[in-house]
Scaffold this active site. Structure first.
Site, short mmCIF file in Angstrom:
data_model
loop_
_atom_site.label_atom_id
_atom_site.label_comp_id
_atom_site.label_asym_id
_atom_site.label_seq_id
_atom_site.Cartn_x
_atom_site.Cartn_y
_atom_site.Cartn_z
N ASP A 9 0.87 -1.17 0.00
CA ASP A 9 0.00 0.00 0.00
C ASP A 9 0.92 1.23 0.00
O ASP A 9 2.11 1.12 0.30
CB ASP A 9 -0.87 -0.04 1.27
CG ASP A 9 -1.60 1.27 1.51
OD1 ASP A 9 -2.26 1.74 0.56
OD2 ASP A 9 -1.50 1.81 2.63
N ASP A 11 -0.25 5.08 0.80
CA ASP A 11 -0.55 6.12 1.78
C ASP A 11 -0.59 5.54 3.19
O ASP A 11 -1.38 4.65 3.48
CB ASP A 11 -1.88 6.80 1.44
CG ASP A 11 -1.78 7.52 0.11
OD1 ASP A 11 -0.86 8.33 -0.04
OD2 ASP A 11 -2.61 7.26 -0.78
N GLY A 52 -10.13 6.94 -1.29
CA GLY A 52 -10.33 7.62 -2.57
C GLY A 52 -10.69 9.08 -2.33
O GLY A 52 -11.64 9.38 -1.60
N GLU A 55 -14.21 10.10 -3.63
CA GLU A 55 -15.22 9.46 -2.76
C GLU A 55 -15.24 10.15 -1.39
O GLU A 55 -16.30 10.32 -0.77
CB GLU A 55 -14.87 7.97 -2.59
CG GLU A 55 -15.00 7.14 -3.85
CD GLU A 55 -13.82 7.25 -4.83
OE1 GLU A 55 -12.91 8.08 -4.61
OE2 GLU A 55 -13.82 6.49 -5.82
N ARG A 56 -14.05 10.57 -0.92
CA ARG A 56 -13.95 11.23 0.39
C ARG A 56 -14.65 12.59 0.37
O ARG A 56 -15.32 12.96 1.33
CB ARG A 56 -12.47 11.38 0.77
CG ARG A 56 -12.24 11.85 2.19
CD ARG A 56 -10.78 11.67 2.57
NE ARG A 56 -10.41 10.28 2.51
CZ ARG A 56 -9.23 9.82 2.06
NH1 ARG A 56 -8.31 10.66 1.67
NH2 ARG A 56 -8.99 8.52 2.01
N HIS A 82 -10.61 17.49 -7.50
CA HIS A 82 -9.64 16.40 -7.35
C HIS A 82 -8.46 16.58 -8.27
O HIS A 82 -7.32 16.27 -7.91
CB HIS A 82 -10.32 15.04 -7.58
CG HIS A 82 -9.47 13.91 -7.10
ND1 HIS A 82 -8.85 13.03 -7.94
CD2 HIS A 82 -9.11 13.54 -5.85
CE1 HIS A 82 -8.16 12.16 -7.23
NE2 HIS A 82 -8.30 12.44 -5.96
N ARG A 83 -8.72 17.13 -9.45
CA ARG A 83 -7.61 17.39 -10.38
C ARG A 83 -6.66 18.42 -9.76
O ARG A 83 -5.44 18.27 -9.78
CB ARG A 83 -8.18 17.89 -11.72
CG ARG A 83 -7.21 17.74 -12.86
CD ARG A 83 -7.85 18.03 -14.20
NE ARG A 83 -8.86 17.05 -14.58
CZ ARG A 83 -10.08 17.34 -15.07
NH1 ARG A 83 -10.44 18.60 -15.25
NH2 ARG A 83 -10.92 16.39 -15.40
N THR A 124 -4.89 5.63 -4.32
CA THR A 124 -4.55 6.96 -4.83
C THR A 124 -4.20 6.89 -6.32
O THR A 124 -4.07 5.82 -6.90
CB THR A 124 -3.42 7.60 -4.00
OG1 THR A 124 -3.43 9.01 -4.23
CG2 THR A 124 -2.07 7.04 -4.36
N ASN A 128 0.32 10.21 -8.27
CA ASN A 128 0.72 10.42 -6.88
C ASN A 128 1.74 9.38 -6.43
O ASN A 128 2.64 9.67 -5.66
CB ASN A 128 -0.49 10.36 -5.95
CG ASN A 128 -1.39 11.58 -6.09
OD1 ASN A 128 -1.03 12.54 -6.76
ND2 ASN A 128 -2.54 11.53 -5.46
C1 XBP Z 1 -5.41 6.05 0.42
C2 XBP Z 1 -6.55 6.88 0.12
C3 XBP Z 1 -6.42 7.94 -0.87
C4 XBP Z 1 -5.65 9.15 -0.44
C5 XBP Z 1 -5.94 10.27 -1.38
O1 XBP Z 1 -5.88 4.78 0.90
O2 XBP Z 1 -7.61 6.69 0.67
O3 XBP Z 1 -7.70 8.35 -1.16
O4 XBP Z 1 -6.05 9.56 0.85
O5 XBP Z 1 -5.66 9.91 -2.68
P1 XBP Z 1 -4.95 3.49 0.85
P2 XBP Z 1 -6.55 10.39 -3.92
O6 XBP Z 1 -3.69 3.84 1.58
O7 XBP Z 1 -5.73 2.43 1.59
O8 XBP Z 1 -4.73 3.14 -0.59
O9 XBP Z 1 -7.03 11.78 -3.61
O10 XBP Z 1 -5.61 10.35 -5.09
O11 XBP Z 1 -7.68 9.42 -4.02
MG MG Z 2 -2.94 3.16 3.42
#
Ligand code: XBP
Ligand code: MG
Length: 251
Positions: A9, A11, A52, A55-56, A82-83, A124, A128
């Protein structure tokens, strides 16, 4: 079965990107669009329930509705925000101020030297991931990974196992031949859903979550001189996670 690949993973696992990377990048995007939305550290912890970024934002609007919601299509707004957020996040990564977590670089190098394949499974965006790898690991680090499974490549994000199924398919390996690294309950549900043995390293946002089913729950991967702390599972009697230790799960 023999251990053939490590699947990471991103993040919270490779680096503590959430609090000091994604969160400020969202806030910069909101400000750029003239919105007074502000995701402080505690609120962001609640929003992390949903993986996501798009989604967040949707979850935020539904559950913590701000006073200021512009007229027009919310879907378009979220896409554009988001962009912008991804651009700001890339700029933050380029400052090189988001370091990898303890033991990550050491273990990746050890795996490469031993011919163990590497993969990424994250919610993500692909840019990124490559930004973090380039600025925090090595200029060519993208090439260290056989598979970078990221973002909207699968419609259902973690805790759905789909991103791990995708990574396994691209690797051409069975789950019994791989080991996953996660930092969150959502991530662990996804990796276990794909029948992957999983090691969890926690962070401030994920400590206290339910990690049942993990091989072990540790503070971090540890380094020879800065040992990890064991939260649950096997402590191995070691200070840091090595490849030979991971291989012992496959005997
Ligand atoms: C990571 C996420 C991502 C990041 C933001 O979860 O939830 O949404 O917070 O990234 P994980 P984006 O570590 O479980 O993959 O804004 O690019 O979605
Ligand atoms: Mg994570």
């Amino acid at each position: 079965m023999t251990l053939r690949a490590l699947i990471f993973d991103v993040d919270g696992t490779l680096a503590d990107t959430e609090r000091d990377g994604h969160r400020p990048a969202f806030n910069l995007a909101f400000a750029e669009f003239g919105l007074d939305w502000e995701w402080d550290i505690p609120l962001y912890g609640k929003l992390l329930k949903v993986t996501g970024g798009k989604e967040r934002m949707r979850y935020f609007l539904e559950n913590f509705p701000p006073k200021q919601i512009p007229a027009g299509s919310l879907d378009n707004l979220i896409t554009e925000l988001h962009r912008a957020k991804t651009r700001h996040y890339g700029e933050l990564l380029a400052t090189g101020k988001i370091p990898l977590r303890p033991g990550v670089k050491r273990l990746l190098n050890e795996a490469r030297d031993a011919g163990i394949r590497l993969a990424i499974a994250t919610t993500t965006t692909p840019e990124n991931v490559t930004g973090l790898l380039r600025h925090s690991l090595a200029e060519d680090a993208e090439n260290w990974f056989d598979v970078i499974a990221a973002g909207d490549i699968v419609p259902a994000k973690k805790p759905a196992p789909d991103i791990y199924f995708y990574a396994l398919q691209k690797l051409g390996l069975a789950p019994e031949e791989c080991l996953a690294f996660e930092d969150s309950e959502n991530g662990l549900r996804a990796s276990l859903g794909a029948r992957l043995k999983t090691l969890v390293t926690i962070n401030n946002y994920t400590e206290g979550q339910d990690f049942s089913g993990a091989l072990s729950v540790l503070s971090d991967l540890g380094e020879p001189n800065t040992p990890y702390t064991r939260i649950a599972g096997n402590s191995f009697g070691k200070s840091h996670i090595t490849l030979s230790l991971l291989k012992s799960y496959f005997n």
